[in-house]
Design a protein around this motif. Structure first.
Motif, short mmCIF file in Angstrom:
data_model
loop_
_atom_site.label_atom_id
_atom_site.label_comp_id
_atom_site.label_asym_id
_atom_site.label_seq_id
_atom_site.Cartn_x
_atom_site.Cartn_y
_atom_site.Cartn_z
N PRO A 1 76.53 39.48 49.81
CA PRO A 1 76.42 38.22 50.56
C PRO A 1 75.68 37.15 49.76
CG PRO A 1 75.74 40.11 51.88
CD PRO A 1 75.87 40.60 50.49
N LEU A 2 75.68 35.92 50.28
CA LEU A 2 75.07 34.80 49.56
C LEU A 2 73.59 35.04 49.30
CD1 LEU A 2 76.64 31.64 51.28
CD2 LEU A 2 77.38 32.81 49.18
N GLU A 3 72.88 35.50 50.33
CA GLU A 3 71.42 35.61 50.19
C GLU A 3 70.86 36.97 50.56
OE1 GLU A 3 69.44 32.43 52.30
OE2 GLU A 3 70.76 30.91 51.42
N ARG A 4 71.62 37.76 51.28
CA ARG A 4 71.06 39.00 51.82
C ARG A 4 71.57 40.23 51.08
NH1 ARG A 4 69.63 37.52 57.93
NH2 ARG A 4 69.83 35.29 57.69
N GLU A 5 70.96 41.36 51.37
CA GLU A 5 71.42 42.64 50.82
C GLU A 5 72.76 43.00 51.46
OE1 GLU A 5 69.89 44.80 48.58
OE2 GLU A 5 68.56 43.07 48.25
N ILE A 6 73.62 43.66 50.69
CA ILE A 6 74.91 44.07 51.25
C ILE A 6 74.71 45.23 52.26
CG2 ILE A 6 75.35 45.57 49.24
CD1 ILE A 6 78.01 43.83 51.42
N GLN A 7 75.49 45.15 53.35
CA GLN A 7 75.55 46.26 54.32
C GLN A 7 77.00 46.72 54.38
OE1 GLN A 7 73.86 45.51 58.29
NE2 GLN A 7 73.11 43.56 57.54
N THR A 8 77.23 48.01 54.30
CA THR A 8 78.61 48.52 54.42
C THR A 8 78.72 49.36 55.71
OG1 THR A 8 78.07 50.43 53.07
CG2 THR A 8 79.02 48.52 51.93
N CYS A 9 79.93 49.86 55.97
CA CYS A 9 80.13 50.55 57.25
C CYS A 9 80.94 51.85 57.08
CB CYS A 9 80.83 49.59 58.21
SG CYS A 9 80.77 50.13 59.91
N PRO A 10 80.41 52.80 56.26
CA PRO A 10 81.15 54.06 56.05
C PRO A 10 81.27 54.90 57.32
CG PRO A 10 78.95 54.17 55.06
CD PRO A 10 79.14 52.76 55.53
N GLU B 1 78.07 40.18 73.62
CA GLU B 1 77.18 40.98 72.78
C GLU B 1 77.78 41.28 71.42
OE1 GLU B 1 75.92 44.54 74.76
OE2 GLU B 1 74.52 43.41 75.98
N GLY B 2 76.91 41.72 70.51
CA GLY B 2 77.37 42.14 69.19
C GLY B 2 77.76 43.60 69.18
N ASN B 3 78.06 44.12 67.96
CA ASN B 3 78.32 45.56 67.86
C ASN B 3 77.33 46.27 66.94
OD1 ASN B 3 79.43 44.41 65.55
ND2 ASN B 3 81.47 45.31 65.78
N ILE B 4 76.83 45.57 65.94
CA ILE B 4 75.88 46.24 65.03
C ILE B 4 74.45 46.06 65.55
CG2 ILE B 4 75.03 46.38 62.65
CD1 ILE B 4 77.96 47.33 63.06
N THR B 5 74.17 44.86 66.03
CA THR B 5 72.94 44.65 66.80
C THR B 5 73.37 44.12 68.16
OG1 THR B 5 72.64 42.32 66.17
CG2 THR B 5 71.67 43.99 64.70
N LYS B 6 72.44 44.03 69.08
CA LYS B 6 72.77 43.51 70.41
C LYS B 6 73.29 42.07 70.28
CE LYS B 6 70.71 43.73 75.05
NZ LYS B 6 71.92 43.32 75.67
N ALA B 7 72.76 41.36 69.28
CA ALA B 7 73.11 39.94 69.15
C ALA B 7 74.33 39.70 68.28
CB ALA B 7 71.91 39.18 68.56
N ALA B 8 74.58 40.55 67.30
CA ALA B 8 75.53 40.15 66.25
C ALA B 8 76.67 41.13 65.99
CB ALA B 8 74.77 39.92 64.94
N GLU B 9 77.77 40.52 65.62
CA GLU B 9 78.98 41.25 65.21
C GLU B 9 78.91 41.45 63.69
OE1 GLU B 9 82.71 41.56 63.28
OE2 GLU B 9 81.53 39.73 63.25
N PHE B 10 79.51 42.53 63.20
CA PHE B 10 79.37 42.95 61.79
C PHE B 10 79.69 41.83 60.78
CE2 PHE B 10 81.20 44.90 57.92
CZ PHE B 10 80.12 45.65 57.50
#
Ligand code: BDR
Ligand code: CA
Length: 307
Positions: A71-80, A156-165
């Motif tokens: 990502p532009l500023e953050r660490e990458i998160q993947t979804c294995p 609602e989100g799916n990865i956190t309550k607030a956010a979608e992946f």
């Protein structure tokens, strides 16, 4: 029939794979280019999957460029947990030769937009490549007819309550796209979580007997199993093809004009798409209703075409 020119930016990914299938087999779309991003898996894996899929769909002539590995500023998160170690567990492709475009993903997007007018840019992963393209050459926005994304949620989100992946992985990139002035259409979890790959869907697809349906069934069995184990859902939601279906059949989704902003904080709200009908300006058409039966008809139609 005039075809809609599209660029697909994706992170295959089981549901991205089906979005790519529809992009290749719709008579209404002209797939100009594909860029990959890191998301469901690392950039090398999502790119290998996109290359395999384009070859499998006999579209190896479509330029495919590897995009951003982070990502532009953050660490990458993947979804294995959902998409497996390969990013597309469940199907084994023939060993196709590696052939990527020489450009970076964002550069392929820029060049394609400079060479074509009225292009719809579809993102089914984090929006990093498109944000980079806009940052490097803001003039391209005039050639984008519309950005159509799978991402976010009015609820609602799916990865956190607030956010979608897709938004959570790179909120800064989403923010650049959402404030770019380009018309946007957002298909988020509030509709895509209604589109479930039930046993009945798998049975109907299984009865089609094409290469496309074979791919679909094998991928969806793994996808469903992982969705059940990880999210506790009764069946997996087929998120990403919603973007393509909305372009080829206007009757499937209903949209409402809203003001949408992205939470770019580092709090537990990071990546939330804050949607309001009251607040102005209305910068996004947000999908609020889906006709699930019609959606599946479009999917089956395209599986039949992939012989
Ligand atoms: C989105 O996240 C990914 O795992 C899927 O491919 C889809 O694009 C759903 O939140
Ligand atoms: Ca995706």
């Amino acid at each position: 029939m005039t075809k809609t020119n599209i660029i697909l930016d994706c992170d295959p990914g089981h549901d991205d794979a089906i979005a790519l299938l529809l992009s290749c087999y719709s008579e209404k779309l002209n797939l100009l280019a594909v860029a990959t991003c890191a998301g469901n898996q690392t950039i090398d894996k999502t790119s290998r999957n996109a290359l395999n899929l384009l070859n499998f769909f006999n579209k190896s002539d479509v330029p495919l460029a590897k995009g951003s590995s982070h990502p532009l500023e953050r660490e990458i998160q993947t979804c294995p947990e959902i998409h497996g170690e390969s990013g597309l567990d469940g199907f084994t492709f023939p060993l196709y030769k590696e052939k990527y475009d020489y450009r970076k993903g964002y550069q392929l997007i820029i060049d394609t937009l400079l060479e074509n007018e009225d292009v719809t840019v579809i993102t089914t992963g984090p929006m990093t490549n498109l944000a980079l393209a806009i940052l490097h050459n803001p003039k391209i926005t005039k050639n984008i007819k519309e950005i159509v994304l799978m991402g976010g949620s009015t609820t609602e989100g799916n990865i956190t309550k607030a956010a979608e992946f897709n938004i959570l992985v790179d909120p800064e990139a989403a923010n650049i796209c959402f404030t770019s002035g380009v018309p946007l259409r957002m298909l988020g979890l509030n509709v895509t979580r209604q589109i479930l790959v039930t046993d009945e869907v798998i049975e109907k697809a299984n009865a089609i007997h094409t290469r496309g349906s074979d791919l679909f069934v094998k991928l969806m069995k793994v996808f469903n199993e992982n969705q059940r184990n990880f999210f506790g859902l009764s069946a997996g939601p087929l998120h990403d093809p919603a973007t393509i279906v909305s372009l080829i059949n206007e009757d499937v989704f209903e949209f409402e004009d809203m003001n949408v902003t992205i939470d770019i904080s580092h709090s537990d709200q990071a990546g939330k798409t804050i949607c309001s009908k009251e607040k102005l300006p209305h910068n996004v058409k947000v999908a609020t209703k889906v006709n699930v039966g019609l959606y599946w008809e479009e999917i089956y139609k395209h599986l039949r075409r992939c012989k």
